[in-house]
Write a protein that holds these residues in place. Structure first.
Motif, PDB file in Angstrom:
ATOM      1  N   ALA A 185       3.485   1.633  -1.836  1.00 22.68           N
ATOM      2  CA  ALA A 185       4.201   1.738  -3.112  1.00 22.68           C
ATOM      3  C   ALA A 185       3.971   3.100  -3.741  1.00 22.68           C
ATOM      4  CB  ALA A 185       3.724   0.633  -4.060  1.00 22.68           C
TER       5      ALA A 185
ATOM      6  N   ALA B 195      -3.536   6.686  -6.933  1.00 20.68           N
ATOM      7  CA  ALA B 195      -4.476   5.865  -7.705  1.00 20.68           C
ATOM      8  C   ALA B 195      -5.708   5.514  -6.874  1.00 20.68           C
ATOM      9  CB  ALA B 195      -3.776   4.595  -8.186  1.00 20.68           C
ATOM     10  N   PHE B 196      -5.485   5.222  -5.597  1.00 25.39           N
ATOM     11  CA  PHE B 196      -6.607   4.883  -4.723  1.00 25.39           C
ATOM     12  C   PHE B 196      -7.545   6.077  -4.568  1.00 25.39           C
ATOM     13  CE2 PHE B 196      -8.584   4.736  -0.520  1.00 25.39           C
ATOM     14  CZ  PHE B 196      -9.267   3.526  -0.602  1.00 25.39           C
TER      15      PHE B 196
ATOM     16  N   LEU C  84       0.818  -1.212   0.000  1.00 27.17           N
ATOM     17  CA  LEU C  84       0.000   0.000   0.000  1.00 27.17           C
ATOM     18  C   LEU C  84       0.850   1.259   0.000  1.00 27.17           C
ATOM     19  CD1 LEU C  84      -2.897  -0.933   2.478  1.00 27.17           C
ATOM     20  CD2 LEU C  84      -2.760  -1.261   0.009  1.00 27.17           C
TER      21      LEU C  84
ATOM     22  N   TYR D  94       0.556   4.534  -5.433  1.00 33.16           N
ATOM     23  CA  TYR D  94      -0.676   3.795  -5.145  1.00 33.16           C
ATOM     24  C   TYR D  94      -1.720   4.667  -4.459  1.00 33.16           C
ATOM     25  CZ  TYR D  94      -4.225   0.669  -3.595  1.00 33.16           C
ATOM     26  OH  TYR D  94      -5.453   0.112  -3.392  1.00 33.16           O
TER      27      TYR D  94
END
Length: 399
Positions: free
Chosen positions: A319, A325-326, A317, A322
């Motif tokens: 990274a 993107a989330f 998580l 990320y």
């Protein structure tokens, strides 16, 4: 263990004397029932100087506005109290404080917010609280991040999911948001003059597919402990202060649902402003709502990303890229859920004063149609919205 009974005003006073945590509890002498919602009794408790000191809230075993023919679980009082306690742990500045909770009586005692006002009423009047949108974004970021997999160990997260399973209240949300407006249902409540707009919802197959996708996300995405009903009537404001209340719909679900419900209610005020205010004031209020939405999202996304950068210990998580993107996925979800909130408030059981109290019937109908069309548009274009500015462009496009 206490046996459940419906409180009278005298019961509420006696309970506050015992559990209100005030100095000189014998000075608490009177109660006024102020509940204007569908589900609960709410008492303000006054002292001998006529000052409101604490709030006593009791869940009823049925939907109040319908009666005993629509029973409800009393366990929702536990879920509400525990949701508020958990949210207060992470964001005490923007969550009402629970002072005491009794599961058998389905009663809790809370801090009094008489120095605050319900945000919905203030929005309808055109009153502006400059920090409210940012504070709401902060509340959402703190509570949703700290009850998500970004923060919690997987064992603790799974325990949280189990603790906050809330099937009966979730079923109400599922019906009101994703089922009732798109079919003929006795719970639907809207003026006959907008029947054509409502019938178009039932006949729009592409819309119904998009709504099914939203419902599936509501079912299956256990991302964080939601408030579950974070609309402008569940928020108190004062100069420099905002407090969330009324969390009986709390459960672990998709983060975008809380964010979208909050945005959807600001858009309800946007749609209703022309019927509540003069032409110039309405135009200014609508521009301010769009600014509020941008500020809410920016406050939420910025704080969530900062928390993730410093408090996420899971290597996957954490990274690079990320979290961004989330959050993009959260915005997509939020836009769709905002649209479903606009439609369910316009067509379904739970109307709101932003539009429902407009005196001129033709204007009310025009505002309802606008809310329905805007809601439909947002549901259909949600996957194309990449940022807050794009959302506002879409809102203007369908206004």
């Amino acid at each position: 263990m206490s046996q459940y009974r419906t409180f009278t005003a005298a019961d509420a006073v006696a309970y506050a004397q015992q559990f209100g945590g005030v100095e000189s509890p014998d000075e608490l002498v009177d109660a006024q029932e102020i509940g204007d919602g569908n589900l609960n009794l709410v008492f303000k408790i006054f002292d001998i100087h006529h000052r409101s000191r604490v709030i006593v809230k009791q869940a009823l075993p049925y939907v109040r506005c319908v009666g005993e023919s629509w029973p409800l679980t009393l366990d929702r009082a536990r879920l509400e109290a525990q949701t508020l306690v958990e949210h207060y742990r992470h964001c005490p500045q923007h969550t009402v404080q629970v002072l005491h909770y009794d599961p058998a009586l389905a009663v809790m005692v809370m801090e009094d917010l008489s120095d605050h006002r319900i945000w919905r009423g203030e929005l309808i009047k055109g009153a502006y609280y400059p920090q409210a949108a940012t504070q709401l974004g902060e509340y959402l970021a703190q509570t949703l991040f700290h009850t998500s997999d970004f923060h919690l160990h997987p064992h603790n997260k799974k325990a949280l999911v189990a603790q906050f399973i809330n099937p009966e209240m979730c079923e109400i949300t599922e019906d009101l948001f994703f089922n009732d407006p798109y079919q003929i249902n006795e719970r639907n409540s809207y003026p006959a003059a907008i029947e054509a707009s409502v019938a178009a919802l039932r006949d729009d197959s592409a819309l119904k597919v998009a709504v099914a996708s939203l419902k599936h996300r509501f079912f299956s995405h256990a991302e964080a402990l939601l408030h579950g009903d974070i609309h402008s009537g569940s928020i108190f404001v004062a100069d420099g202060s905002l407090k969330a209340i009324d969390a009986e719909f709390g459960y672990v679900g998709p983060i975008g649902f809380d964010v979208g419900t909050a945005i959807g209610n600001l858009l309800l005020n946007y749609c209703g402003a022309p019927g509540q205010l003069g032409i110039r004031d309405a135009a200014a209020a609508r521009e301010q709502r769009l600014t509020d939405i941008r500020e809410l999202w920016q406050a939420f996304a910025t704080r969530f990303a900062r928390l993730a950068a410093t408090e996420t210990h899971d290597a996957a998580l954490a990274a690079p890229g990320y979290v961004e993107a989330f959050l993009k996925k959260v915005l997509t979800d939020a836009v769709g859920f905002a649209g479903s909130e606009l439609i369910r408030r316009s067509v379904g059981l739970s109307h709101v004063a932003d539009i429902d109290t407009i005196a001129d019937e033709e204007m009310k109908h025009a505002c309802l149609r606008h809310a329905i069309e805007l809601g439909k548009a947002l549901i259909l274009v949600a996957g194309q919205v990449d940022n807050a500015d794009e959302l506002l462009i879409r809102v203007r496009q369908y206004s």
